[in-house]
Design an enzyme around this catalytic site. Structure first.
Site, PDB file in Angstrom:
ATOM      1  N   ARG A 270      -9.072   6.889 -45.572  1.00 55.66           N
ATOM      2  CA  ARG A 270      -8.591   7.206 -44.219  1.00 55.66           C
ATOM      3  C   ARG A 270      -7.090   7.452 -44.270  1.00 55.66           C
ATOM      4  O   ARG A 270      -6.349   6.716 -44.934  1.00 55.66           O
ATOM      5  CB  ARG A 270      -8.901   6.070 -43.246  1.00 55.66           C
ATOM      6  CG  ARG A 270     -10.391   5.851 -43.049  1.00 55.66           C
ATOM      7  CD  ARG A 270     -10.682   4.755 -42.052  1.00 55.66           C
ATOM      8  NE  ARG A 270     -12.108   4.456 -42.000  1.00 55.66           N
ATOM      9  CZ  ARG A 270     -12.626   3.429 -41.332  1.00 55.66           C
ATOM     10  NH1 ARG A 270     -11.838   2.621 -40.652  1.00 55.66           N
ATOM     11  NH2 ARG A 270     -13.932   3.229 -41.335  1.00 55.66           N
ATOM     12  N   ARG A 285      -4.358  -2.641 -44.193  1.00 57.01           N
ATOM     13  CA  ARG A 285      -4.623  -1.296 -43.683  1.00 57.01           C
ATOM     14  C   ARG A 285      -4.258  -0.298 -44.781  1.00 57.01           C
ATOM     15  O   ARG A 285      -3.089   0.022 -44.977  1.00 57.01           O
ATOM     16  CB  ARG A 285      -3.807  -1.038 -42.416  1.00 57.01           C
ATOM     17  CG  ARG A 285      -4.220   0.214 -41.651  1.00 57.01           C
ATOM     18  CD  ARG A 285      -3.394   0.370 -40.389  1.00 57.01           C
ATOM     19  NE  ARG A 285      -3.584  -0.728 -39.480  1.00 57.01           N
ATOM     20  CZ  ARG A 285      -4.576  -0.827 -38.586  1.00 57.01           C
ATOM     21  NH1 ARG A 285      -5.471   0.148 -38.516  1.00 57.01           N
ATOM     22  NH2 ARG A 285      -4.685  -1.864 -37.790  1.00 57.01           N
ATOM     23  N   GLU A 357      -9.877  -8.209 -37.412  1.00 55.84           N
ATOM     24  CA  GLU A 357     -11.175  -7.547 -37.549  1.00 55.84           C
ATOM     25  C   GLU A 357     -11.593  -7.413 -39.007  1.00 55.84           C
ATOM     26  O   GLU A 357     -10.801  -7.004 -39.854  1.00 55.84           O
ATOM     27  CB  GLU A 357     -11.118  -6.152 -36.915  1.00 55.84           C
ATOM     28  CG  GLU A 357     -12.403  -5.362 -37.071  1.00 55.84           C
ATOM     29  CD  GLU A 357     -12.214  -3.864 -36.875  1.00 55.84           C
ATOM     30  OE1 GLU A 357     -13.036  -3.104 -37.409  1.00 55.84           O
ATOM     31  OE2 GLU A 357     -11.228  -3.467 -36.222  1.00 55.84           O
ATOM     32  N   SER A 360     -17.172  -4.178 -37.653  1.00 55.97           N
ATOM     33  CA  SER A 360     -17.401  -3.580 -36.346  1.00 55.97           C
ATOM     34  C   SER A 360     -18.807  -3.008 -36.344  1.00 55.97           C
ATOM     35  O   SER A 360     -19.130  -2.161 -37.178  1.00 55.97           O
ATOM     36  CB  SER A 360     -16.356  -2.474 -36.082  1.00 55.97           C
ATOM     37  OG  SER A 360     -16.389  -2.041 -34.756  1.00 55.97           O
ATOM     38  N   ARG A 399     -10.777  -6.680 -46.851  1.00 52.31           N
ATOM     39  CA  ARG A 399     -10.405  -7.691 -45.860  1.00 52.31           C
ATOM     40  C   ARG A 399     -11.088  -9.027 -46.148  1.00 52.31           C
ATOM     41  O   ARG A 399     -10.535 -10.089 -45.841  1.00 52.31           O
ATOM     42  CB  ARG A 399     -10.726  -7.189 -44.454  1.00 52.31           C
ATOM     43  CG  ARG A 399      -9.849  -6.001 -44.073  1.00 52.31           C
ATOM     44  CD  ARG A 399      -9.848  -5.696 -42.600  1.00 52.31           C
ATOM     45  NE  ARG A 399      -8.871  -4.653 -42.292  1.00 52.31           N
ATOM     46  CZ  ARG A 399      -8.456  -4.330 -41.076  1.00 52.31           C
ATOM     47  NH1 ARG A 399      -8.934  -4.982 -40.027  1.00 52.31           N
ATOM     48  NH2 ARG A 399      -7.560  -3.378 -40.894  1.00 52.31           N
TER      49      ARG A 399
END
Length: 434
Positions: A270, A285, A357, A360, A399
């Protein structure tokens, strides 16, 4: 993608849905008016084309009648008329394609309709906590963040990664590299042996059609990494949701095949467009990260039940790892473009003193299926219906590594290995600097 027929029959519902997602009433009404106007223009043009084709057919018959009646002048008049109509139809077919494309684009950028029980809100501050699970670790020392632990161990290198690839990349070494691999393998084994998911190893490069099918295009083009391929282009997958969900693209599956549950462990890529200044330290991130994805293909009657099941499967990963977490339902303003409802699972990070987070899980209804033309044939029914699709992280491996490092750190800067991971680590129970 929303159904234009449904929009025409439920215009006020669309306006309310857009307002719930943060549009002003004027903006929502303008969006609706634009879509309806494009559909009206297309419908009018199709009507004119149909009339022209009917007149062409009728005139062609009249030519034959005039010829048989010896009325050559009338026949020539009709031939001239048919020639003009043919020209109109040829140009009209090109215009039809243009109007179709304009309407499709207008529909393609409309977000999904939130379910009625999704809380109203503007940002993550308005998300609603469903449950908190596990106890936060009690530490008699000041906990460090993962990047401090990793660099001190000599096993996490951001400087050399930046030399290789730029910012938002990480090099892992030694036991930390093995720990990340262990986490991914543990998750795959759990989901395939206990949760009923089929492991898939999909391509990491996908075409535009696949990205359109799951909603990344056209709206999120700037978030993708593209590469030229065979005169066109492909993109590195932002998540394996894209190839997994598209495995049923343009197919009709039988009802008894549902639900189809798939999982994959892949790198994800990403560009993190719009995230400048956020989480710049560490590996929270990244442009490249590993994730175990969960995808379910269901019918309309079971998709909400499947959403709860998928969330529970992701939660079980954190329970087995002994990590404290909370599960929240996202409000309308924080929910993703293609989702009807989303559960976020947020793991406790002692170094940040915050929940972050880690998974999801979203139910999309038939929104993606319409874009992919993915259907199923109901038992004892004529015709077909669109499938319902769901996707979730089961969970983000990087994560999870961060969470294990921060929650299992000790005062000496070492990291205790959770018991469930020790078989994947050759029996190692603690990571310390060599």
């Amino acid at each position: 993608m929303l159904d234009i027929k449904w929009i025409r029959e439920n215009p006020e519902t669309l306006v309310r849905a857009l307002e719930r997602r943060g549009h002003s009433n004027a903006s929502a009404q303008s969006t609706l008016d634009d879509v309806i106007a494009r559909d009206e223009a297309r419908r009018l043009h199709l009507h004119q084309l149909q009339e022209a084709q009917e007149r062409r057919n009728a005139a062609s018959k009249e030519i034959g009648n005039a010829m048989r009646a010896g009325n050559a002048a009338r026949a020539e008049e009709l031939k001239a008329e048919v020639g003009e109509i043919k020209g109109f139809i040829q140009n009209g077919e090109a215009e039809e394609r243009r109007l179709d494309a304009e309407l499709e684009h207008a529909l393609a950028v409309l977000p999904n309709i939130p379910l009625d029980d999704v809380p109203q809100g503007k940002s993550e501050a308005d998300n609603v906590e469903l449950r908190t699970v596990g106890e936060r670790p009690r530490m008699n020392f000041e906990p460090k963040e993962h990047w401090e632990l990793g660099e001190a161990l000599g096993m996490m290198d951001f400087e050399r990664a930046a030399k290789l690839s730029g910012s938002r990349f990480t090099v892992l070494r030694g036991k930390l590299a093995r720990l990340e691999r262990a986490l991914g393998q543990f998750m795959l084994d759990l989901h395939t042996t206990e949760h009923g998911y089929i492991e898939v190893q999909p391509p990491l490069l996908v075409r535009d059609d696949a990205l359109f099918g799951t909603g990344q295009l056209p709206k999120f083009e700037e978030d993708l990494f593209f590469a030229p391929h065979a005169g066109s282009r492909v993109a590195l997958i932002p998540t394996s949701e894209v190839p997994l969900t598209n495995l049923v693209r343009e197919e009709i599956v039988s009802h008894d095949q549902l639900p189809i549950r798939m999982t994959a462990l892949t790198p994800c890529f990403r560009s993190e467009a719009g995230s400048a200044g956020r989480d710049t330290r560490g590996m929270l991130r990244q442009h490249q990260f590993d994730k175990v994805e969960l995808v379910s293909i269901t019918d309309a009657d079971t998709s909400l039940e499947e959403h709860e099941r998928m969330t529970a499967c992701a939660e079980e990963v954190l329970k087995r790892l002994g990590l404290a977490f909370r599960t929240v339902v996202l409000c309308t303003g924080d929910m993703g473009f293609g989702a009807r409802k989303t559960h976020d699972i947020e793991v406790w990070l002692p170094g940040q003193n915050a929940y972050r987070e880690i998974s999801s899980c979203s139910v999309c209804g038939d929104f993606q299926a319409r874009r992919m033309d993915a259907r199923y044939r109901p038992t004892d029914e004529k015709g077909t219906r669109f499938v319902h699709t769901l996707n979730g992280s089961g969970v983000a491996v990087g994560r999870a590594l961060i969470a294990v490092m921060e929650n299992y750190q000790d005062a000496e800067g070492g990291i205790t290995i959770p018991e469930v991971l020790r078989p994947y680590m050759g029996g190692l129970d603690r990571i310390a600097r060599d």
